[in-house]
Design a protein around this motif. Structure first.
Motif, PDB file in Angstrom:
ATOM      1  N   ILE A   3      -4.891   6.184   4.579  1.00 14.97           N
ATOM      2  CA  ILE A   3      -4.950   4.834   4.022  1.00 14.97           C
ATOM      3  C   ILE A   3      -3.671   4.067   4.354  1.00 14.97           C
ATOM      4  CG2 ILE A   3      -4.968   3.517   1.857  1.00 14.97           C
ATOM      5  CD1 ILE A   3      -6.759   5.770   0.734  1.00 14.97           C
ATOM      6  N   MET A  38      -9.750  -1.742   7.873  1.00 15.45           N
ATOM      7  CA  MET A  38      -9.376  -1.902   6.469  1.00 15.45           C
ATOM      8  C   MET A  38     -10.545  -1.559   5.542  1.00 15.45           C
ATOM      9  SD  MET A  38      -6.240  -2.449   6.179  1.00 15.45           S
ATOM     10  CE  MET A  38      -6.039  -2.996   4.505  1.00 15.45           C
ATOM     11  N   LEU A  39     -11.786  -1.757   6.014  1.00 15.53           N
ATOM     12  CA  LEU A  39     -12.938  -1.338   5.229  1.00 15.53           C
ATOM     13  C   LEU A  39     -12.956   0.181   5.087  1.00 15.53           C
ATOM     14  CD1 LEU A  39     -15.497  -2.183   3.741  1.00 15.53           C
ATOM     15  CD2 LEU A  39     -16.722  -2.012   5.912  1.00 15.53           C
ATOM     16  N   ALA A  94      -9.764   4.667  -0.352  1.00 17.99           N
ATOM     17  CA  ALA A  94      -9.108   4.415  -1.637  1.00 17.99           C
ATOM     18  C   ALA A  94     -10.081   4.636  -2.796  1.00 17.99           C
ATOM     19  CB  ALA A  94      -8.550   2.991  -1.676  1.00 17.99           C
ATOM     20  N   PHE A  95     -11.320   4.192  -2.629  1.00 18.32           N
ATOM     21  CA  PHE A  95     -12.324   4.441  -3.666  1.00 18.32           C
ATOM     22  C   PHE A  95     -12.551   5.937  -3.853  1.00 18.32           C
ATOM     23  CE2 PHE A  95     -14.372   0.089  -2.752  1.00 18.32           C
ATOM     24  CZ  PHE A  95     -13.628  -0.521  -3.739  1.00 18.32           C
ATOM     25  N   ARG A 137     -10.377   1.049   2.567  1.00 19.47           N
ATOM     26  CA  ARG A 137     -10.856   0.742   1.216  1.00 19.47           C
ATOM     27  C   ARG A 137     -11.808   1.820   0.710  1.00 19.47           C
ATOM     28  NH1 ARG A 137     -14.446  -4.408   0.018  1.00 19.47           N
ATOM     29  NH2 ARG A 137     -16.067  -2.912   0.531  1.00 19.47           N
ATOM     30  N   LYS A 138     -12.683   2.293   1.578  1.00 17.23           N
ATOM     31  CA  LYS A 138     -13.586   3.379   1.193  1.00 17.23           C
ATOM     32  C   LYS A 138     -12.786   4.639   0.846  1.00 17.23           C
ATOM     33  CE  LYS A 138     -17.527   1.864   3.922  1.00 17.23           C
ATOM     34  NZ  LYS A 138     -18.362   2.144   5.105  1.00 17.23           N
ATOM     35  N   SER A 197      -3.315   0.827   6.863  1.00  8.56           N
ATOM     36  CA  SER A 197      -2.752  -0.394   6.290  1.00  8.56           C
ATOM     37  C   SER A 197      -1.469  -0.816   6.989  1.00  8.56           C
ATOM     38  CB  SER A 197      -2.487  -0.206   4.797  1.00  8.56           C
ATOM     39  OG  SER A 197      -3.678   0.060   4.123  1.00  8.56           O
ATOM     40  N   VAL A 257       0.833  -1.207   0.000  1.00  7.43           N
ATOM     41  CA  VAL A 257       0.000   0.000   0.000  1.00  7.43           C
ATOM     42  C   VAL A 257       0.868   1.257   0.000  1.00  7.43           C
ATOM     43  CG1 VAL A 257      -1.702   1.299   1.334  1.00  7.43           C
ATOM     44  CG2 VAL A 257      -1.962  -1.154   1.059  1.00  7.43           C
TER      45      VAL A 257
END
Length: 94
Positions: free
Chosen positions: A52, A66-67, A73-74, A70-71, A56, A15
């Motif tokens: 992020i 981590m969710l 990152a989106f 991920r959000k 990570s 990451v």
């Protein structure tokens, strides 16, 4: 990456490396005039990238954290894509 190197190495180094490459790509594109300087605004999302990478790095084994990463990152990809698309359209209109 997770299958080959495990979640710890992927969460930490994978990451971080991908985030550094994302920032470097935007910076090089602006410096070489591949895209307009408005795309540099995508670098304002540095705080999101930092969060992020921090999640990570420290909490790669926590599914809920981590969710969140991920959000983030989106959101980062969406913002960068919209900014780059908008600057491309602005260049065409001139």
């Amino acid at each position: 990456m997770v299958i080959l190197f495990g979640p710890r190495v992927s969460g930490r180094f994978g990451v971080a490396a991908l985030s550094a490459l994302f920032g470097a790509t935007l910076l090089v594109d602006v410096l070489t005039a591949s895209i307009t300087p408005w795309a540099l605004a995508a670098l304002l999302s540095f705080g999101l990238v930092w969060r992020i990478v921090a999640v990570s790095w420290k909490e790669y084994a926590s599914p809920t954290r981590m969710l969140e990463a991920r959000k983030g990152a989106f959101t980062l990809h969406l913002a960068a894509g919209v900014i780059i698309a908008a600057t491309s359209l602005m260049a065409v209109r001139r």
